[in-house]
Scaffold this active site. Structure first.
Site, short mmCIF file in Angstrom:
data_model
loop_
_atom_site.label_atom_id
_atom_site.label_comp_id
_atom_site.label_asym_id
_atom_site.label_seq_id
_atom_site.Cartn_x
_atom_site.Cartn_y
_atom_site.Cartn_z
CG LEU A 11 25.24 15.82 14.31
CD1 LEU A 11 25.79 14.56 14.15
CD2 LEU A 11 25.18 16.68 12.87
CB ALA A 12 18.81 18.26 15.91
CB ALA A 13 18.51 14.31 11.72
NE ARG A 18 16.99 4.18 22.88
CZ ARG A 18 18.24 4.08 23.08
NH1 ARG A 18 18.59 3.53 24.06
NH2 ARG A 18 19.00 4.88 22.37
CE LYS A 25 17.42 11.65 21.07
NZ LYS A 25 18.28 10.78 21.35
N GLY A 83 24.20 7.65 9.24
CA GLY A 83 25.26 7.95 9.99
C GLY A 83 25.83 9.24 10.39
N GLY A 144 32.16 3.77 23.46
CA GLY A 144 33.34 3.47 22.71
C GLY A 144 34.35 3.92 23.79
CG ASN A 230 19.53 7.78 24.35
OD1 ASN A 230 19.44 8.15 23.17
ND2 ASN A 230 20.42 7.52 24.96
NE ARG A 426 -24.00 46.30 51.11
CZ ARG A 426 -22.99 46.52 52.03
NH1 ARG A 426 -21.84 45.90 51.80
NH2 ARG A 426 -23.18 47.36 53.11
#
Length: 458
Positions: A11-13, A18, A25, A83, A144, A230, A426
Site C-alpha cells: 500500500l503506497a497511496a 506530515r 511520501k 481505508g 491498536g 510519517n 609553457r
C-alpha cells in the site's frame, strides 16, 4: 514454503502530508533508495513472486519510480482513499489469480525484516487463514492492541475502544498481514464501513475470519522492523537504524570501521574483507570495493569501483565511472570521474582526472587537470604506462600521452606526446634584474598616496 506462491500487496497511496513534501511520501529515501523499494526488497526476500503496488497521490511519479526499483510490479490506482481494506481491494485483479499467500505491506515501513514475513508465511502454510504481524513498542500509547485468547488472535482493538485492562497490553498491531489466498477476497469483501469515518478497515478481517471459525494468529516482529515513517524526523530515525545495521554487518564480514557512527553506506554498497575505512566517509549508490583497500577520512565515493589494495583519500572524491585497478592511489583533494586508474598508478593530490585513462605505474603530479569539456562535449585523455605528469599541468583533451612520456611541470599540453618523449608547454622564463625592487617601490608609493588622500577626505 518454497512451493507456495506469494503475492505482496504494498500500500503506497498515502499523501503523507506530515512530510511537508510535494513528493509522494514513500519515495523519500533511506540509504539512497526509496523507502517503498526497501519494502519491495523485503517482500522478494521472503519469496513473493508477485508484486502489486497500490498507488494514489503522485500516481505518475510513482509509476515512473516503480519502473526502476520494481520493473515487474503491477500498479493499481486507488482513486478514492476509503481505508486500508479498500486499498487492498484495489489490487483485486492480482489477488484473484489464486496465490497461496497474500502479504499485505505498507510502503512506509522500510525497515521490515524479511524474516518476519517468512515467519508469517510459515504460519499460513501450517493452516492459519490470517496472520497479523505485531510488535512491542517502548510506549504502546496510540497503537491498536492485539487481543489474544488461547493462542489465537480474536481482535485488533483501537486504543480509544480499549478497556483499561486492554490498554495494558504491550503487543500492538504493526499493520502488516499475511492472508491465505483461498480466503483473501471473501474476507476483504465482507469488510463494511459502518464506522465514524465511513472507511473500510483491513483490521476488521480478524473478527470476520474468527466468526467464520478460521484460524487467526499473531506473530511478532521487532519494533525497529515495524517502524512506520510519517515525517522527516522519523525518516532520519529510520536512516540511523538502517545505517547501524549495515555498519554492524560490514564489521562482522571483516571490514574495519575505525569510527563506525561516522561512515554512511548506500543500499547497494559492496565492500570486501580487510578493507579499512577511516572516519567520516560517505558511500553513495553503485560503489564496489574489493578486499584490502584503505579509504581515508572525509572521502566521498559514488558509482565507483575500487580494486584490491587501493588507497583512497583523505578528502578524495570518486564520482560515477571512477575505476581504480589494483594498488592504485587517489590521494587528498583529488577528484576522479569516468576514468580508469590502472594498476599502481598514482594520483596523489590536488588533481582532477575526468574522461581519461591513467596507465599502470603512471604518476600524476599535484594540480594536474584533464581539460575534458569545452562547454558542449566531453573528450578523452589517454595517459600511457609509466608516464610522468609534472605538477600544475593541464592536459587539453582529446590528447594522448605515450608510455613513459614526461610532461614538464606547468605545461599546457594540446598535442599528443609520443612514447618516452619529453614535452614542454609553457612560455620561456624571462628575468629582469632590479625590476622587482622597482615594482615594490612603485606599489608602496601608490598605496601611501591612496591612504593620504583618504585621510584628507575626513
Amino acid at each position: 514454503m518454497s512451493q507456495r506462491s506469494c503475492l505482496s500487496v504494498i500500500l503506497a497511496a498515502g499523501e503523507g502530508t506530515r512530510m511537508k513534501s510535494a513528493q509522494p511520501k514513500v519515495l523519500h529515501q533511506i540509504a539512497g533508495l526509496p523507502m517503498v523499494a526497501h519494502v519491495v526488497k523485503a517482500a522478494e526476500a521472503a519469496g513473493a513472486s508477485g508484486l502489486a503496488l497500490v498507488i494514489g497521490h503522485g500516481a505518475d511519479e510513482m509509476r515512473k519510480a516503480a519502473a526502476k526499483f520494481a520493473p515487474k510490479a503491477e500498479t493499481f490506482e486507488q482513486e478514492k482513499r476509503l481505508g486500508t481494506a479498500h486499498a487492498v481491494i484495489a489490487a483485486r485483479a492480482a489477488i484473484s489469480r489464486g496465490y497461496d499467500d497474500v502479504l499485505v505491506m505498507f510502503g512506509d515501513t522500510p525497515l521490515i525484516d524479511a524474516d518476519a514475513l517468512t515467519v508469517a508465511r510459515r504460519r499460513l502454510a501450517e493452516g492459519a487463514a490470517v496472520v497479523v504481524i505485531g510488535f512491542r513498542p517502548p510506549n504502546p500509547t496510540g497503537y491498536g492492541r492485539l487481543i489474544e485468547k488461547d493462542g489465537k488472535l480474536t481482535a485488533i482493538r483501537e486504543e480509544k475502544d480499549c478497556s483499561e485492562e486492554e490498554k495494558k497490553i504491550g503487543f500492538c498491531n504493526a499493520g502488516m498481514m499475511a492472508v491465505a489466498g483461498a480466503h483473501a477476497l471473501k474476507l476483504l469483501d465482507a469488510v463494511g464501513n459502518e464506522n465514524a469515518k465511513g472507511e473500510y478497515y483491513l483490521t476488521d478481517i480478524v473478527e470476520i475470519a474468527s466468526a467464520q471459525n478460521l484460524d487467526v494468529v499473531a506473530t511478532e516482529a521487532s519494533f525497529e522492523s515495524a517502524l512506520g515513517i510519517n515525517n522527516r524526523a522519523e525518516l532520519a530515525q529510520a536512516e540511523a537504524i538502517w545505517q547501524q545495521r549495515r555498519r554492524h554487518d560490514a564489521m562482522l564480514s571483516g571490514v574495519t570501521l575505525i569510527a563506525p557512527e561516522t561512515v554512511f553506506f548506500s543500499h547497494d554498497t559492496e565492500i570486501g574483507a580487510d578493507t579499512i575505512v577511516e572516519p567520516n566517509v560517505w558511500f553513495g549508490p553503485g560503489v564496489r570495493i574489493a578486499s584490502g583497500a584503505k579509504i581515508h577520512a572525509f572521502s566521498h565515493i559514488e558509482g565507483a569501483t575500487i580494486a584490491s589494495n587501493c588507497d583512497v583519500g583523505p578528502f578524495a572524491r570518486l564520482r560515477p565511472g571512477a575505476d581504480l585497478r589494483n594498488k592504485a592511489k587517489v590521494g587528498n583533494f583529488c577528484e576522479v570521474k569516468q576514468a580508469v586508474i590502472e594498476d599502481g598508478a598514482k594520483v596523489n593530490h590536488l588533481t582532477y582526472i575526468g574522461d581519461a585513462r591513467v596507465g599502470a605505474g603512471a604518476n600524476i603530479g599535484a594540480g594536474t587537470i584533464t581539460c575534458n569539456y569545452d562547454g558542449y562535449s566531453k573528450f578523452f585523455t589517454d595517459i600511457g604506462e609509466g608516464a610522468f605528469i609534472g605538477s600544475n599541468s593541464s592536459l587539453v583533451a582529446p590528447v594522448t600521452i605515450g608510455n613513459g612520456g614526461y610532461i614538464a611541470s606547468g605545461s599546457v599540453i594540446t598535442e599528443s606526446v609520443p612514447d618516452d618523449a619529453l614535452a614542454f608547454g609553457r612560455a620561456r622564463q624571462k628575468t629582469i634584474p632590479g625590476k622587482g625592487k622597482e615594482l615594490r617601490e612603485r606599489f608602496a608609493s601608490a598605496a601611501a598616496a591612496k591612504k593620504k588622500a583618504a585621510g584628507a577626505d575626513h
